[in-house]
Design a protein around this motif. Sequence first.
Motif, PDB file in Angstrom:
ATOM      1  N   LEU A 328       9.738  -0.645  13.041  1.00  0.00           N
ATOM      2  CA  LEU A 328       8.917  -1.580  13.815  1.00  0.00           C
ATOM      3  C   LEU A 328       8.460  -2.756  12.960  1.00  0.00           C
ATOM      4  O   LEU A 328       8.506  -3.918  13.381  1.00  0.00           O
ATOM      5  N   LEU A 329       7.993  -2.444  11.758  1.00  0.00           N
ATOM      6  CA  LEU A 329       7.499  -3.487  10.865  1.00  0.00           C
ATOM      7  C   LEU A 329       8.620  -4.425  10.442  1.00  0.00           C
ATOM      8  O   LEU A 329       8.435  -5.652  10.387  1.00  0.00           O
ATOM      9  N   GLU A 330       9.781  -3.877  10.141  1.00  0.00           N
ATOM     10  CA  GLU A 330      10.926  -4.706   9.751  1.00  0.00           C
ATOM     11  C   GLU A 330      11.338  -5.629  10.896  1.00  0.00           C
ATOM     12  O   GLU A 330      11.651  -6.818  10.681  1.00  0.00           O
ATOM     13  N   GLU A 331      11.349  -5.100  12.100  1.00  0.00           N
ATOM     14  CA  GLU A 331      11.707  -5.913  13.270  1.00  0.00           C
ATOM     15  C   GLU A 331      10.702  -7.041  13.476  1.00  0.00           C
ATOM     16  O   GLU A 331      11.076  -8.193  13.748  1.00  0.00           O
ATOM     17  N   ALA A 332       9.400  -6.719  13.345  1.00  0.00           N
ATOM     18  CA  ALA A 332       8.361  -7.740  13.516  1.00  0.00           C
ATOM     19  C   ALA A 332       8.465  -8.821  12.444  1.00  0.00           C
ATOM     20  O   ALA A 332       8.256 -10.012  12.724  1.00  0.00           O
ATOM     21  N   LYS A 333       8.816  -8.433  11.234  1.00  0.00           N
ATOM     22  CA  LYS A 333       9.002  -9.416  10.165  1.00  0.00           C
ATOM     23  C   LYS A 333      10.186 -10.326  10.468  1.00  0.00           C
ATOM     24  O   LYS A 333      10.101 -11.554  10.304  1.00  0.00           O
ATOM     25  N   ALA A 334      11.282  -9.742  10.935  1.00  0.00           N
ATOM     26  CA  ALA A 334      12.478 -10.523  11.254  1.00  0.00           C
ATOM     27  C   ALA A 334      12.227 -11.518  12.382  1.00  0.00           C
ATOM     28  O   ALA A 334      12.804 -12.609  12.395  1.00  0.00           O
ATOM     29  N   LYS A 335      11.355 -11.156  13.299  1.00  0.00           N
ATOM     30  CA  LYS A 335      11.048 -12.027  14.440  1.00  0.00           C
ATOM     31  C   LYS A 335       9.934 -13.029  14.146  1.00  0.00           C
ATOM     32  O   LYS A 335       9.554 -13.809  15.021  1.00  0.00           O
ATOM     33  N   GLY A 336       9.396 -12.999  12.918  1.00  0.00           N
ATOM     34  CA  GLY A 336       8.329 -13.929  12.563  1.00  0.00           C
ATOM     35  C   GLY A 336       6.991 -13.579  13.172  1.00  0.00           C
ATOM     36  O   GLY A 336       6.128 -14.454  13.336  1.00  0.00           O
ATOM     37  N   ILE A 337       6.802 -12.322  13.489  1.00  0.00           N
ATOM     38  CA  ILE A 337       5.539 -11.870  14.087  1.00  0.00           C
ATOM     39  C   ILE A 337       4.539 -11.448  13.019  1.00  0.00           C
ATOM     40  O   ILE A 337       3.337 -11.686  13.141  1.00  0.00           O
ATOM     41  N   ALA A 338       5.035 -10.811  11.964  1.00  0.00           N
ATOM     42  CA  ALA A 338       4.141 -10.223  10.969  1.00  0.00           C
ATOM     43  C   ALA A 338       4.787 -10.212   9.596  1.00  0.00           C
ATOM     44  O   ALA A 338       6.009 -10.318   9.444  1.00  0.00           O
ATOM     45  N   ARG A 339       3.937 -10.085   8.587  1.00  0.00           N
ATOM     46  CA  ARG A 339       4.342  -9.754   7.231  1.00  0.00           C
ATOM     47  C   ARG A 339       3.754  -8.380   6.926  1.00  0.00           C
ATOM     48  O   ARG A 339       2.699  -8.039   7.446  1.00  0.00           O
ATOM     49  N   PHE A 340       4.410  -7.632   6.064  1.00  0.00           N
ATOM     50  CA  PHE A 340       3.869  -6.303   5.806  1.00  0.00           C
ATOM     51  C   PHE A 340       4.208  -5.816   4.407  1.00  0.00           C
ATOM     52  O   PHE A 340       5.137  -6.300   3.751  1.00  0.00           O
ATOM     53  N   GLY A 341       3.429  -4.846   3.956  1.00  0.00           N
ATOM     54  CA  GLY A 341       3.703  -4.099   2.741  1.00  0.00           C
ATOM     55  C   GLY A 341       3.567  -2.626   3.059  1.00  0.00           C
ATOM     56  O   GLY A 341       2.681  -2.238   3.841  1.00  0.00           O
ATOM     57  N   LEU A 342       4.422  -1.804   2.496  1.00  0.00           N
ATOM     58  CA  LEU A 342       4.414  -0.367   2.763  1.00  0.00           C
ATOM     59  C   LEU A 342       4.720   0.357   1.457  1.00  0.00           C
ATOM     60  O   LEU A 342       5.779   0.149   0.866  1.00  0.00           O
ATOM     61  N   HIS A 343       3.765   1.172   1.007  1.00  0.00           N
ATOM     62  CA  HIS A 343       3.932   1.858  -0.272  1.00  0.00           C
ATOM     63  C   HIS A 343       3.794   3.368  -0.091  1.00  0.00           C
ATOM     64  O   HIS A 343       2.802   3.841   0.457  1.00  0.00           O
ATOM     65  N   ARG A 344       4.814   4.094  -0.546  1.00  0.00           N
ATOM     66  CA  ARG A 344       4.859   5.547  -0.395  1.00  0.00           C
ATOM     67  C   ARG A 344       4.452   6.223  -1.698  1.00  0.00           C
ATOM     68  O   ARG A 344       4.829   5.783  -2.785  1.00  0.00           O
ATOM     69  N   GLN A 345       3.681   7.306  -1.584  1.00  0.00           N
ATOM     70  CA  GLN A 345       3.236   8.042  -2.754  1.00  0.00           C
ATOM     71  C   GLN A 345       2.960   9.497  -2.390  1.00  0.00           C
ATOM     72  O   GLN A 345       2.967   9.855  -1.214  1.00  0.00           O
ATOM     73  N   ALA A 346       2.724  10.319  -3.378  1.00  0.00           N
ATOM     74  CA  ALA A 346       2.600  11.765  -3.151  1.00  0.00           C
ATOM     75  C   ALA A 346       1.194  12.214  -2.808  1.00  0.00           C
ATOM     76  O   ALA A 346       1.010  13.308  -2.273  1.00  0.00           O
ATOM     77  N   SER A 347       0.191  11.379  -3.096  1.00  0.00           N
ATOM     78  CA  SER A 347      -1.187  11.815  -2.878  1.00  0.00           C
ATOM     79  C   SER A 347      -2.095  10.627  -2.569  1.00  0.00           C
ATOM     80  O   SER A 347      -1.698   9.464  -2.715  1.00  0.00           O
ATOM     81  N   ALA A 348      -3.296  10.949  -2.136  1.00  0.00           N
ATOM     82  CA  ALA A 348      -4.300   9.944  -1.801  1.00  0.00           C
ATOM     83  C   ALA A 348      -5.487  10.068  -2.741  1.00  0.00           C
ATOM     84  O   ALA A 348      -5.751  11.134  -3.306  1.00  0.00           O
ATOM     85  N   LEU A 349      -6.213   8.970  -2.899  1.00  0.00           N
ATOM     86  CA  LEU A 349      -7.451   8.955  -3.665  1.00  0.00           C
ATOM     87  C   LEU A 349      -8.636   8.834  -2.722  1.00  0.00           C
ATOM     88  O   LEU A 349      -8.545   8.189  -1.676  1.00  0.00           O
ATOM     89  N   MET A 350      -9.756   9.438  -3.119  1.00  0.00           N
ATOM     90  CA  MET A 350     -10.987   9.295  -2.348  1.00  0.00           C
ATOM     91  C   MET A 350     -12.116   8.897  -3.280  1.00  0.00           C
ATOM     92  O   MET A 350     -12.359   9.548  -4.297  1.00  0.00           O
ATOM     93  N   THR A 351     -12.784   7.803  -2.950  1.00  0.00           N
ATOM     94  CA  THR A 351     -13.967   7.352  -3.674  1.00  0.00           C
ATOM     95  C   THR A 351     -15.116   7.302  -2.672  1.00  0.00           C
ATOM     96  O   THR A 351     -14.933   6.859  -1.532  1.00  0.00           O
ATOM     97  N   CYS A 352     -16.286   7.746  -3.084  1.00  0.00           N
ATOM     98  CA  CYS A 352     -17.343   8.047  -2.122  1.00  0.00           C
ATOM     99  C   CYS A 352     -18.632   7.278  -2.396  1.00  0.00           C
ATOM    100  O   CYS A 352     -18.923   6.902  -3.531  1.00  0.00           O
ATOM    101  N   PHE A 353     -19.404   7.100  -1.315  1.00  0.00           N
ATOM    102  CA  PHE A 353     -20.766   6.569  -1.408  1.00  0.00           C
ATOM    103  C   PHE A 353     -21.662   7.552  -0.675  1.00  0.00           C
ATOM    104  O   PHE A 353     -21.679   7.603   0.552  1.00  0.00           O
ATOM    105  N   VAL A 354     -22.380   8.368  -1.453  1.00  0.00           N
ATOM    106  CA  VAL A 354     -23.179   9.469  -0.901  1.00  0.00           C
ATOM    107  C   VAL A 354     -24.608   9.342  -1.418  1.00  0.00           C
ATOM    108  O   VAL A 354     -24.990   9.987  -2.403  1.00  0.00           O
ATOM    109  N   PRO A 355     -25.432   8.493  -0.784  1.00  0.00           N
ATOM    110  CA  PRO A 355     -26.819   8.360  -1.249  1.00  0.00           C
ATOM    111  C   PRO A 355     -27.567   9.683  -1.279  1.00  0.00           C
ATOM    112  O   PRO A 355     -28.349   9.939  -2.177  1.00  0.00           O
TER     113      PRO A 355
END
Length: 392
Positions: A328-355
């Motif tokens: 979908l993103l590639e098609e939208a880029k080709a049609k001049g609708i959007a620009r995008f970045g997509l990065h794949r990785q094995a895990s996520a990070l979590m940073t918190c604000f817990v007063p």
Amino acid sequence: MNDVSNERFFADVPVFTDFERVTDTNNYHPLPDGWFLALADIVGSTQAIAAGRYKDVNMAGVSVISALLNAVDKGDYPFVFGGDGAVVALPGNLEDVARGALAAAQRWVEEDMGLTLRIAVVPLADIRKEGLDVRVARHAASPFVTYAMFAGGGASWAERQMKSGGYGVEPAPPGTRPDLTGLSCRWSPIAAHNGEIVSIIAVPAEGGRPSAAFRKLVMEVVAISAEQGRGGHPVPPDGPEFAFSMKGVDREARATAMPGKRLKQKLFIMLQIVLVVVLHKLGAKLGRFDARRYTQDVSGNSDFRKFDDGLKMTIDVDAQRLGRIQALLEEAKAKGIARFGLHRQASALMTCFVPTPLSRDHVHFIDGASGGYAVAASQITGKTLSAVKITP
């Protein structure tokens, strides 16, 4: 607008709960006249990522939100976390306070983290002179936490001005420290369960504003991620697995205690961790603190998808759904609708604000662990970064 309604602007913005409605223009309301944006991002994040310091980059970004909200007594104001930076919208009467908090955060990031934080304060009036606006929506991630969504192009314009050297803030004296009460980064990276952790940024085509076709694209991407269950949420429903980083404990101690008191703070943080683990396993409570409910709230309150003049998501998806999203993103880029970045990785990070863990409105910011939003954004600008092994 009088002071009372000005202060209550964001609290009075109607809440929407279905993220699929994030492109509905009726959800967005213009900031009041006289407001401003307080912005920050990391200079040279490329080098920090290459050195495996993306966790530090994330923490620096969240420190801006923590410093500003603590400085204004944790009022209800719109903010967005962007991976290597943040933006907070505030009323004009808080400008001096915000400048001081930004400068203090900049000094702390430089002296304690060895990173350079770029900061700026951009008046809404200047944004509107450019024919742009900052409109804000309020999405409920859970019954206890809402996050701001930004539209109108103004926040993106303000960020470009900051990066070009405009609207700077006077540096704070050496040794200045912000109030970072509640800033926390003790959780270890969260492994993917469905397939891969994918950080996605989709913005309108160069020089364009969100069109009907772009809004349709966002809705379709969100709909595919929703098929995964919980919208592709990277954090399990009962909370992250109990894995904590001693480097994270050290970072948190440096953020929340002065030199000379950090060993004591580390011991206190470690005691908290042990207490949470034991109470969670026993299903026991300590006064008003319920460990199992707390970890469930960590998941429910997490900010893993947002709209900030474009779609930003860090999701856990399988290969089949990821393939459909990318097509979908590639098609939208080709049609001049959007620009995008997509990065794949094995895990996520979590940073918190817990007063305080006794209140259920603690907030948790999700990003990809190996460059996340920063790498995705670099694909849009053409300065492509590489994935790296992170330092937990």
